[in-house]
Design an enzyme around this catalytic site. Structure first.
Site, PDB file in Angstrom:
ATOM      1  N   HIS A  46     -28.302  -4.293  -2.631  1.00  0.00           N
ATOM      2  CA  HIS A  46     -27.557  -3.047  -2.467  1.00  0.00           C
ATOM      3  C   HIS A  46     -28.095  -2.043  -3.487  1.00  0.00           C
ATOM      4  CE1 HIS A  46     -23.775  -5.288  -0.705  1.00  0.00           C
ATOM      5  NE2 HIS A  46     -24.860  -5.425   0.037  1.00  0.00           N
ATOM      6  N   HIS A 102     -31.882  -9.669   0.072  1.00  0.00           N
ATOM      7  CA  HIS A 102     -30.933  -8.626   0.488  1.00  0.00           C
ATOM      8  C   HIS A 102     -30.299  -8.026  -0.761  1.00  0.00           C
ATOM      9  CE1 HIS A 102     -27.645  -6.441   2.144  1.00  0.00           C
ATOM     10  NE2 HIS A 102     -26.726  -7.374   1.913  1.00  0.00           N
ATOM     11  N   GLU A 124     -23.872 -13.429   4.410  1.00  0.00           N
ATOM     12  CA  GLU A 124     -24.960 -12.881   5.222  1.00  0.00           C
ATOM     13  C   GLU A 124     -25.886 -13.963   5.783  1.00  0.00           C
ATOM     14  OE1 GLU A 124     -24.767 -10.155   6.317  1.00  0.00           O
ATOM     15  OE2 GLU A 124     -23.776  -8.828   4.889  1.00  0.00           O
ATOM     16  N   HIS A 153     -24.739   0.091   4.222  1.00  0.00           N
ATOM     17  CA  HIS A 153     -24.618  -1.250   3.659  1.00  0.00           C
ATOM     18  C   HIS A 153     -25.629  -1.505   2.541  1.00  0.00           C
ATOM     19  CE1 HIS A 153     -24.169  -5.842   4.630  1.00  0.00           C
ATOM     20  NE2 HIS A 153     -24.497  -5.649   3.364  1.00  0.00           N
TER      21      HIS A 153
END
Length: 223
Positions: free
Chosen positions: A101, A99, A80, A163
């Protein structure tokens, strides 16, 4: 490498391990980066495919923001990297990007549904947590979509459709706290939806909350 850079990289490792410890990431998913305090045109980012509990400062990769070329470090940078680069290049105020999840927030991302203002904590993110359009992970298109979602909503965090989550901040601790907040408010929004209704805070109520947040988060950062 200056002392301030070394300290920042130690904090980056600490932040990455906290994300894993608290369950905001699992396995090798997600990533963390910080703008180089001595070279603002570069960033340091976690490596690809190395478990969080094994990452050391030596595994971090320094990347040029313009070219995307790794400058220091022997590891492969996170997939990423384009998204992190795009955020730093278009948001001069951002010093760190997280970032994740995280489960509940990613459930909203998978539904393509923004997280609304069901709790005052969302004021630290914006008036809502917006959703960035879907694009393949690691792509330049995803990077553009993420930046556009942040810009459009004037937010410090966003969902990546189908995502995960991104959170940005003026420091690693701010970005981490915002990632926590997004997951917390997602859980509350999910629960309220299961009950059958939610009462949303107004922009005026959120702005009043922001005025009180300054001293709270300043105290948290000083700990």
């Amino acid at each position: 490498m200056g002392e301030c850079v070394v300290e920042e990289l130690k904090e980056l490792i600490h932040t990455a391990k906290e994300l894993y410890r608290t369950g905001l990431v699992r396995g090798t998913s997600g990533n963390v980066s910080v703008r180089d305090p001595e070279s603002p045109g570069r960033m340091w980012i976690t490596p690809s495919a190395i478990p969080y509990d094994e990452i050391t400062v030596e595994d971090l990769v320094q990347v040029d923001l313009e070219s995307g070329t790794p400058v220091r470090g022997s590891r492969k940078p996170s997939s990423e990297t384009p998204m992190h680069r795009a955020i730093y290049r278009l948001r001069s105020d951002v010093r760190a990007v997280v970032h994740t999840h995280s489960t509940y927030a990613t459930m909203f991302a998978c539904a393509g549904e923004e997280i609304p203002a069901v709790h005052y904590l969302i004021a630290e993110i914006g008036d809502r947590v917006p959703v960035a359009d879907y694009a393949v992970y690691g792509s330049e298109e995803l990077a553009r979509n993420a930046v556009e979602a942040l810009r459009r909503a004037g937010a410090n965090g966003a969902l990546l459709k189908n995502h995960g989550v991104i959170a940005v901040g003026e420091s690693l601790s701010k970005a981490y706290v915002r990632a926590e907040i997004i997951e917390t408010v997602a859980q509350l929004a999910f629960g309220a939806k299961m009950i059958g209704r939610w009462e949303l805070l107004t922009p005026e109520q959120l702005e009043e909350t922001r005025k009180n947040f300054g001293s709270y988060f300043a105290a948290r950062e000083d700990r």
